[in-house]
Structures are given as C-alpha cells and as structure tokens.
Scaffold this motif. Structure first.
Motif, mmCIF file in Angstrom:
data_model
loop_
_atom_site.group_PDB
_atom_site.id
_atom_site.type_symbol
_atom_site.label_atom_id
_atom_site.label_comp_id
_atom_site.label_asym_id
_atom_site.label_seq_id
_atom_site.Cartn_x
_atom_site.Cartn_y
_atom_site.Cartn_z
ATOM 1 N N TYR A 111 0.808 -1.221 0.000
ATOM 2 C CA TYR A 111 0.000 0.000 0.000
ATOM 3 C C TYR A 111 0.843 1.275 0.000
ATOM 4 O O TYR A 111 0.298 2.372 0.020
ATOM 5 N N SER A 112 2.172 1.104 -0.058
ATOM 6 C CA SER A 112 3.008 2.298 -0.206
ATOM 7 C C SER A 112 3.137 2.695 -1.675
ATOM 8 O O SER A 112 3.606 3.791 -1.987
ATOM 9 N N HIS A 113 2.714 1.807 -2.589
ATOM 10 C CA HIS A 113 2.725 2.159 -4.012
ATOM 11 C C HIS A 113 1.699 3.259 -4.256
ATOM 12 O O HIS A 113 0.578 3.196 -3.734
ATOM 13 N N PRO A 114 2.041 4.271 -5.044
ATOM 14 C CA PRO A 114 1.135 5.418 -5.212
ATOM 15 C C PRO A 114 -0.262 5.062 -5.711
ATOM 16 O O PRO A 114 -1.230 5.748 -5.374
ATOM 17 N N GLU A 117 -1.977 3.550 -2.408
ATOM 18 C CA GLU A 117 -1.940 4.319 -1.177
ATOM 19 C C GLU A 117 -3.335 4.870 -0.862
ATOM 20 O O GLU A 117 -3.932 5.591 -1.678
ATOM 21 N N LYS A 187 -7.084 6.668 -8.847
ATOM 22 C CA LYS A 187 -5.706 6.661 -8.326
ATOM 23 C C LYS A 187 -4.722 6.337 -9.448
ATOM 24 O O LYS A 187 -3.663 6.955 -9.563
#
Lengths: 215, 207
Positions: A111-114, A117, A187
């Motif tokens: 979930y740190s991938h843009p 996120e 997103k």
C-alpha cells in the motif's frame, strides 16, 4: 494525457468516452500506432483484451517511450514476446465477495505504491485474470495472491516506470458492472498523468452508433 | 456442415470459445488486415464478445454483401460503431445490475428449447452478469429477449436484409465464455443456446 492502446473493444471505448476520463485518455488504435501517436503523452495504458500479437510487432515503440522516461501500465494478460515475464491463465473468480468475502483473490498488497496508497482492501482488488509465474529480476512485487503468485509488479529498469498487473481496471470500469472501481481507476489515472479525475462516469447514447473517426 | 468465420482480434480465450465439431467448422479471421476478408465461402459470420468494432466498421460493406447472399450473422458483442444493418447497440449504466431480469418475448424457432433463461440472469447468485446496455432494434426485427425495462437484449432480424441477423446486447454465446462465468448452469445455458442457434437458424449449410 494518457494513450490508451485500443483493440476496438467496446469497454475500452466506453471508458475513454466517459465524461470523467475523456479529457485524460486518448484512444490509440493498435493497428495505426506509430511513433507520432505517442508524442506529448505522459503515459501509455495497455488494457486487458489487447491484441498481444499486434503489440509484439510494435514493442519497440513502447520500450522507446519508457526509455524517454514515460510510464507504461499493462493490465490483464500479456505475452513473453514483448514483456520479460511469464503470464499464465487462471480461473476468474468474480463472485468471491458473495461466496467467501474474507478471501479475496489478492492477499498481499504494497500500500506504499502510489496507486494503492489510501485504497481499502476491497478497492485494491475485485478479480484477477491470471498470474505472473516469472517477472524480471529487477522488478518489485506489488501484489500477490494467497499462493504467493504475482498479481502486480513494477520496474524502472527501462528508464521510465513499467507497472504490470493482472487486474483489469480499465475494461471492467468501461463495462460498469462493478460500482467501486472509480477508487482504483482514479488513483491509477492520477499516478499516470498527474491529474485526478472528477465527476461521474457518464455514458452518452450519442457515442454509440458512430462512424469511426479515422475512417 | 456449417462453415463459419469468427472475427479474431487476438483477445485471450477467444479461440477456445468456438471449437470445431461435426456440424460446424470455424476459420478465424484476424482484424489486422486493411482490406475486408472474403466472407463469401462461409455460411455464418460470428462476431464474438470483445470484437474489434473499428475493424467491423471498416468491413461493413462486406458484411452487407454477405447478408445480401441470404447468409447468417451472429453478433455477441457491443457494436458501438454503426455497421450492423438496421439495429444499434447502446451502452448504458443507468440501471443497477441487481435489478436486471430477462423475459422471453418471442421464440418462433424454439431457440430456447432446453435452455433456462434464469441461467442468463444469475451466475453464482449474482444478477446482471451476462449482457450490457441494450439494442435499439430495427423496425421489423423481432425482440427475442427483453430486460426488466422492456429493452431489447436479444434480437432476430430476418427482414432488414435478405440474410439472418441474431444479436445480443454484448452477451457472450459459444462453447465457452472466458472469464465471464464458471457457473455450471450459466455455462450450460449459453452453450446450449448457441448450439440451438446453429441448428435452427442456419438456412444454407454447405454439405
């Protein structure tokens, strides 16, 4: 602006014609794709239900775009003829949310991938079309299923960013049968071109029954 | 033996959906060619789910010539370009899939013999899985199946051209429906209906 490789499939067309996306995506009919088609684009999106053989014949255009620092997003299936990875088909489970709602087809997400996120688990996966059984050594894994098979991966090895997933956000959003896909697609779109889509996914009857503009 | 041509834009699962059998033999016609294929050797033209509708627009005159020969066209896709004679498919997201139900309106040929329409409504208990949008039928076309709101979902048109047109509102039919359903009843339903079309609608099989 994002170039959407177009295989003439109606859901790809419906997506690109939707009010909230039409100013951000440009349909690029795969059989007419040239270097000039990609001029000025920030990203290329290769949706599910693409013509893999036709892409293979034009893969130089895609890798040249990456070399110049662009972003390329690949969804659904692919072939090792143009992508340094091995995609394999698997049965599509598009009813897990009714039969087994605690067991989605993706079990791990970075979930740190843009793109991911701030997304909920439900919004980060609806169903998948196969898995990757081999990805490049230089790739980072973004999503896996319960068996540890790769669903999404990314690499900067080619200059820009290549992000690949067996999810099918563009085609499925064009079909409009899954109501929560705005979260993922918005997103994704913002990550690809820097602009967050606004408004509703509107379909206009006037967009149907058309002559093809390049005819 | 029916000789059938299937439009092939290279999408995954397409070739598995139309399998040669004793009563039907398929050729797959790729969409990368600039000029229209020669449809004249075939009895049946199949435009499957996920077809290249840009190519179909470019080839619309060849389709018209094929139908003028009294032959049969099956279209199981959303034709957003204007190439199919008389009728037009339109995408629409104004209705909720949970509300979608289908009604058999006319079936002169017994196309639904042995077919349960409920299998087209529900897959794994979820409604609205099969078709998308609706068809604006030609004035003399026959509405075979309508949805909750009376909109045409399947049509049979033997009037607009000398040939036969059977079309769905992007509902897949064939021997398989890649990724669309694995519900046993739904699979059986769409396969049985497809083979009923083959046996009951094709008027000029080549022996």
């Amino acid at each position: 602006m994002i170039g959407l490789l177009f295989n003439g499939v109606w859901s790809q067309y419906a997506f690109a014609k939707a009010g909230k996306y039409q100013h951000l995506y440009r349909l690029l009919y795969i059989h007419d794709l040239t270097e000039a088609s990609l001029q000025g684009l920030k990203a290329i999106a290769v949706p599910f239900q693409s013509n893999q053989a036709a892409i293979r014949e034009r893969k130089g255009l895609i890798y040249n775009f990456l070399k110049q620092g662009g972003k390329v997003f690949v969804a659904g299936d692919s072939t090792a003829d143009w992508l340094d990875a091995q995609w394999e088909d698997r049965p599509v489970n598009n009813y897990w949310w009714v039969k087994d709602p605690t067991n989605p087809p993706v079990s791990q997400t970075d979930y740190s991938h843009p793109v991911y996120e701030g997304l909920s688990v439900r919004h980060a996966c609806w169903h998948t079309h196969g898995v990757y059984t081999r990805i490049p050594e230089h790739a980072r894994i973004v999503q896996t299923n319960g068996r540890g098979e790769v669903i999404s991966w990314e690499t900067n090895h080619y200059g820009g960013t290549l992000f690949v997933t067996t999810l099918d956000p563009i085609v499925e959003h064009g079909i409009q049968q899954i109501t929560h896909l705005d979260h993922y697609v918005d997103k994704l779109t913002e990550w690809l071109c820097g602009v967050k889509p606004e408004g509703q996914f509107e379909m206009q009857a006037a967009d149907y029954g058309v002559a093809w503009e390049n005819d | 033996m029916i000789k059938a041509a299937v439009i092939d834009n290279g999408i995954v699962g397409l070739r598995e959906s139309y399998l040669d059998q004793p009563h039907v033999q398929y050729d797959f016609l790729p969409t990368h060619q600039a000029t229209a294929p020669d449809f004249s050797p075939y009895d049946l033209l199949v435009v499957p789910n996920g077809t290249d509708q840009v190519a179909m627009y470019h080839w619309r005159e060849a389709v018209q010539r094929f139908l003028n020969q009294g032959k049969t066209l099956f279209c199981f896709d959303g034709w957003f370009t204007h190439w199919l004679p008389g009728s037009q498919w339109v995408a629409d997201n104004s209705k909720k899939t949970i509300d979608i139900r289908y009604t058999l309106k006319a079936d002169r040929y017994g196309l639904f013999e042995g077919v349960d329409l409920n299998h087209f409504i529900f897959s794994n208990g979820i409604s609205g899985w099969w078709a998308c949008g609706y068809i604006q039928p030609a004035p003399r076309a026959e509405v075979v199946v309508a949805d909750t709101w009376g909109r045409c979902i399947m049509l049979l048109d033997e009037q607009t051209t000398p040939g036969t047109i059977f079309a769905t509102a992007s509902g897949p039919l064939g021997d398989y429906a890649y990724g669309t359903t694995d519900d046993a009843g739904s699979m059986e339903g769409l396969t049985r209906l497809y083979h009923n079309l083959l046996t009951k609608l094709i008027k000029t099989p080549v022996s």
